[in-house]
Scaffold this motif. Structure first.
Motif, PDB file in Angstrom:
ATOM      1  N   TRP A  20      -2.412 -21.815  34.593  1.00 26.67           N
ATOM      2  CA  TRP A  20      -3.716 -22.033  34.934  1.00 26.67           C
ATOM      3  C   TRP A  20      -4.217 -23.324  34.946  1.00 26.67           C
ATOM      4  O   TRP A  20      -5.012 -23.592  36.040  1.00 26.67           O
ATOM      5  CB  TRP A  20      -4.482 -21.103  33.828  1.00 26.67           C
ATOM      6  N   GLU A  21      -3.690 -24.225  34.000  1.00 28.61           N
ATOM      7  CA  GLU A  21      -4.145 -25.509  34.173  1.00 28.61           C
ATOM      8  C   GLU A  21      -3.890 -26.140  35.493  1.00 28.61           C
ATOM      9  O   GLU A  21      -4.580 -27.001  36.319  1.00 28.61           O
ATOM     10  CB  GLU A  21      -3.361 -26.394  33.057  1.00 28.61           C
ATOM     11  N   ALA A  22      -2.472 -25.964  36.132  1.00 32.90           N
ATOM     12  CA  ALA A  22      -2.153 -26.318  37.404  1.00 32.90           C
ATOM     13  C   ALA A  22      -2.915 -25.570  38.580  1.00 32.90           C
ATOM     14  O   ALA A  22      -3.287 -26.457  39.501  1.00 32.90           O
ATOM     15  CB  ALA A  22      -0.599 -25.703  37.623  1.00 32.90           C
ATOM     16  N   ALA A  23      -3.573 -24.450  38.357  1.00 33.35           N
ATOM     17  CA  ALA A  23      -4.326 -23.918  39.246  1.00 33.35           C
ATOM     18  C   ALA A  23      -5.671 -24.583  39.362  1.00 33.35           C
ATOM     19  O   ALA A  23      -6.471 -24.889  40.590  1.00 33.35           O
ATOM     20  CB  ALA A  23      -4.692 -22.366  39.090  1.00 33.35           C
ATOM     21  N   LEU A  24      -6.259 -25.022  38.317  1.00 32.83           N
ATOM     22  CA  LEU A  24      -7.632 -25.888  38.271  1.00 32.83           C
ATOM     23  C   LEU A  24      -7.276 -26.962  38.671  1.00 32.83           C
ATOM     24  O   LEU A  24      -8.145 -27.500  39.441  1.00 32.83           O
ATOM     25  CB  LEU A  24      -7.826 -25.963  36.831  1.00 32.83           C
TER      26      LEU A  24
ATOM     27  N   ASP B  28      -8.618 -18.030  43.567  1.00 35.10           N
ATOM     28  CA  ASP B  28      -7.411 -17.236  44.065  1.00 35.10           C
ATOM     29  C   ASP B  28      -6.534 -16.303  42.988  1.00 35.10           C
ATOM     30  O   ASP B  28      -5.938 -15.435  43.264  1.00 35.10           O
ATOM     31  CB  ASP B  28      -6.355 -18.077  44.692  1.00 35.10           C
ATOM     32  N   ALA B  29      -6.369 -17.012  41.923  1.00 37.60           N
ATOM     33  CA  ALA B  29      -5.957 -16.456  40.659  1.00 37.60           C
ATOM     34  C   ALA B  29      -6.534 -15.398  39.802  1.00 37.60           C
ATOM     35  O   ALA B  29      -5.971 -14.712  39.073  1.00 37.60           O
ATOM     36  CB  ALA B  29      -5.236 -17.756  39.887  1.00 37.60           C
ATOM     37  N   VAL B  30      -7.782 -15.166  40.281  1.00 32.40           N
ATOM     38  CA  VAL B  30      -8.622 -14.130  39.417  1.00 32.40           C
ATOM     39  C   VAL B  30      -7.863 -12.855  39.093  1.00 32.40           C
ATOM     40  O   VAL B  30      -7.679 -12.517  37.810  1.00 32.40           O
ATOM     41  CB  VAL B  30      -9.876 -13.741  39.846  1.00 32.40           C
ATOM     42  N   ALA B  31      -7.200 -12.111  39.906  1.00 28.33           N
ATOM     43  CA  ALA B  31      -6.761 -10.932  39.930  1.00 28.33           C
ATOM     44  C   ALA B  31      -5.270 -10.891  38.933  1.00 28.33           C
ATOM     45  O   ALA B  31      -5.043 -10.008  38.325  1.00 28.33           O
ATOM     46  CB  ALA B  31      -6.275  -9.999  41.247  1.00 28.33           C
ATOM     47  N   ASP B  32      -4.928 -12.186  38.907  1.00 27.19           N
ATOM     48  CA  ASP B  32      -3.583 -12.290  38.042  1.00 27.19           C
ATOM     49  C   ASP B  32      -3.781 -12.737  36.713  1.00 27.19           C
ATOM     50  O   ASP B  32      -3.097 -13.036  35.889  1.00 27.19           O
ATOM     51  CB  ASP B  32      -2.672 -13.397  38.780  1.00 27.19           C
ATOM     52  N   VAL B  33      -5.033 -13.179  36.607  1.00 29.86           N
ATOM     53  CA  VAL B  33      -5.700 -13.739  35.078  1.00 29.86           C
ATOM     54  C   VAL B  33      -6.364 -12.941  34.369  1.00 29.86           C
ATOM     55  O   VAL B  33      -6.117 -12.764  32.921  1.00 29.86           O
ATOM     56  CB  VAL B  33      -6.456 -15.006  35.659  1.00 29.86           C
TER      57      VAL B  33
END
Length: 159
Positions: free
Chosen positions: A56-60, A67-72
């Motif tokens: 998640w840090e990398a996505a931020l 783009d990562a909401v459904a996976d989070v």
């Protein structure tokens, strides 16, 4: 480093980014034969949540948290930003994160995790730094839920 208070718009961007702590799905773990769960299972859950947190840090930092909401998050997740209305469900959470600017730094430190069946309760601190070097830190509380697809954030609040 001098800590400054950002303008309201900047603060919203950073807080929106800082309040989320997870990224891609990771598979749930069931105890092995002979395992009683307890500390061994709790350690495995913590390790999975920590791995997701690093992603998640990398996505931020990449500027793509929406783009990562459904996976989070669980489908009926709730974000509870300080001083703002609750944000409920995948679509609303993705809209809240759309247009996030890439962060220069994002670090979430989980201090405690307590596991109770298919729920885990995590608290800790975060520190994020925006592209203009404005830094914000605080604490968070999360409820994680184990789904068939892995551990996801079910509720999150921060200050």
């Amino acid at each position: 480093m001098k800590r400054t208070r950002p303008a309201r718009g900047t603060l919203r961007f950073i807080v929106a980014a800082g309040g989320l702590v997870a990224a891609a799905a990771c598979g749930g773990r069931t105890p092995e034969a002979g395992e009683t769960g307890g500390a061994v299972a709790d350690e495995a859950v913590r390790a999975e949540i920590e791995r997701v947190t690093r992603r998640w840090e990398a996505a931020l930092i990449a500027g793509a948290p929406d783009d990562a909401v459904a996976d989070v998050f669980t489908p009926d997740a709730v974000r509870l930003p300080s001083g703002e209305p609750a944000v409920r469900g995948h679509e609303a959470i993705a809209r809240a994160l759309a247009g996030s600017v890439p962060l220069r730094e994002a670090r979430f430190t989980i201090e405690d995790i307590e596991v109770d069946g298919d729920l885990a309760f995590a608290n800790g601190t975060y520190r994020v730094r925006g592209p203009d070097d404005v830094e914000l830190g605080g604490k968070f509380l999360e409820v994680w839920k184990r789904l068939e697809t892995g551990w996801r954030i079910h509720r999150v609040m921060w200050d």
